[in-house]
Design a protein around this motif. Structure first.
Motif, PDB file in Angstrom:
ATOM      1  N   HIS A  69     -26.276  54.754  80.133  1.00  0.00           N
ATOM      2  CA  HIS A  69     -25.003  54.151  79.697  1.00  0.00           C
ATOM      3  C   HIS A  69     -25.141  53.376  78.386  1.00  0.00           C
ATOM      4  O   HIS A  69     -24.210  52.681  77.979  1.00  0.00           O
ATOM      5  N   LYS A  70     -26.341  53.466  77.776  1.00  0.00           N
ATOM      6  CA  LYS A  70     -26.583  52.830  76.472  1.00  0.00           C
ATOM      7  C   LYS A  70     -26.182  51.354  76.439  1.00  0.00           C
ATOM      8  O   LYS A  70     -25.584  50.872  75.473  1.00  0.00           O
ATOM      9  N   THR A  71     -26.454  50.621  77.524  1.00  0.00           N
ATOM     10  CA  THR A  71     -26.186  49.179  77.551  1.00  0.00           C
ATOM     11  C   THR A  71     -27.246  48.480  76.685  1.00  0.00           C
ATOM     12  O   THR A  71     -28.313  49.071  76.427  1.00  0.00           O
ATOM     13  N   LEU A 130     -33.259  51.226  85.715  1.00  0.00           N
ATOM     14  CA  LEU A 130     -33.452  51.166  84.252  1.00  0.00           C
ATOM     15  C   LEU A 130     -32.936  52.442  83.587  1.00  0.00           C
ATOM     16  O   LEU A 130     -32.282  52.387  82.537  1.00  0.00           O
ATOM     17  N   LEU A 185     -29.321  46.213  77.547  1.00  0.00           N
ATOM     18  CA  LEU A 185     -30.548  46.182  78.358  1.00  0.00           C
ATOM     19  C   LEU A 185     -31.227  47.556  78.340  1.00  0.00           C
ATOM     20  O   LEU A 185     -32.439  47.674  78.197  1.00  0.00           O
ATOM     21  N   GLY A 186     -30.408  48.612  78.444  1.00  0.00           N
ATOM     22  CA  GLY A 186     -30.936  49.980  78.452  1.00  0.00           C
ATOM     23  C   GLY A 186     -31.602  50.332  77.135  1.00  0.00           C
ATOM     24  O   GLY A 186     -32.665  50.966  77.118  1.00  0.00           O
ATOM     25  N   GLU A 199     -30.526  54.301  84.591  1.00  0.00           N
ATOM     26  CA  GLU A 199     -29.048  54.224  84.581  1.00  0.00           C
ATOM     27  C   GLU A 199     -28.568  53.413  83.381  1.00  0.00           C
ATOM     28  O   GLU A 199     -27.603  53.771  82.714  1.00  0.00           O
ATOM     29  N   GLU A 200     -29.251  52.283  83.124  1.00  0.00           N
ATOM     30  CA  GLU A 200     -28.887  51.433  81.974  1.00  0.00           C
ATOM     31  C   GLU A 200     -29.064  52.218  80.669  1.00  0.00           C
ATOM     32  O   GLU A 200     -28.251  52.110  79.748  1.00  0.00           O
ATOM     33  N   MET A 245     -32.379  42.384  87.824  1.00  0.00           N
ATOM     34  CA  MET A 245     -31.744  43.582  88.404  1.00  0.00           C
ATOM     35  C   MET A 245     -31.898  43.587  89.919  1.00  0.00           C
ATOM     36  O   MET A 245     -30.966  43.922  90.653  1.00  0.00           O
TER      37      MET A 245
END
Ligand code: B4P
Length: 195
Positions: free
Chosen positions: A42-44, A36, A46-47, A38-39, A68
């Protein structure tokens, strides 16, 4: 395939011990907290959703973390084992994990639950908050909210695995090395039984 779950409240030592165990046994380390973060980094989409929830000390929706874990299992078809760290955190996640592993003709081998008193959990997490950038470790109110989430939604997962006769409790206070030795002894015992 050997599949271990490291179980316990926030700050109990799951992440700390997981790193040492995967180094020793060569399993794939799956930490839903790390995935989570990591998401978020990277501002996804999901993140961004997870970030708001985690900053409040709440659990991210089951379907997100189950998705995930499913992807991570598929991405490692030749793994000799998996160490699940911070997952499952609800009974629905535990049931989903059993189904995912059954599809792979596998199962959870052992659940090791670390036990630590609440005031020690708060002390450890506040200390980590001073040393890291984790926003959920900086505020005592958020830390206590995480512990309440654990009691309400995650503690019942221990009963789920007790029903399967798979859970063993290990004291989580003391030196990191002594706790690691105790966890390793339980793993070795289980591997010995299977051999
Ligand atoms: P996680 O990243 O899983 O983090 P955690 O439970 O807070 O910490 P962990 O238990 O790994 O830390 P450790 O004790 O090793 O979760 C963060 C958030 O992500 C959750 O609140 C939730 O919002 C979300 N999330 C994650 N998975 C989810 C899921 N499946 N479903 C829904 N939401 C999910 O370390 C703590 C500190 O203690 C460290 O500084 C360490 O150095 C220290 N420490 C460790 N062992 C020690 C010892 N023996 N003595 C003294 N200090 C020790």
């Amino acid at each position: 395939m050997f599949n271990l779950i490291l179980f316990g409240a926030p700050g109990v030592g799951k992440g700390t011990q997981a790193k040492k165990l995967v180094e020793k046994y060569g399993w794939i380390h799956l930490s839903t907290g790390d995935l989570l973060r990591e998401e978020i980094k990277h501002k996804t989409p999901l993140g961004l959703e997870a970030d708001t929830i985690m900053k409040k000390g709440q659990l991210v929706p089951d379907e997100i973390v189950i998705g995930m874990i499913g992807s991570a299992l598929d991405a490692n078809p030749h793994a000799k084992g998996f160490l699940f760290d911070g997952f499952p955190r609800t009974v629905a996640q535990a049931e989903a994990l059993d189904k995912l592993l059954t599809l792979k003709k596998s199962a959870i081998s052992l659940v090791l639950a670390l036990d630590v008193a609440e005031e020690e959990l708060v002390r450890r997490l506040l200390l980590r908050g001073q040393e890291s950038n984790r926003p959920d470790d900086k505020d005592e109110t958020v830390i206590r909210a995480r512990i309440r989430e654990y009691e309400n939604k995650t503690a019942p997962v221990a009963k789920y695995y007790a029903g399967q006769g798979k859970i063993t409790h290990v004291p989580g206070e003391g030196s990191i090395e002594d706790i690691f030795d105790a966890l390793s002894a339980h793993v070795n015992g289980k591997i010995g039984q299977a051999a």
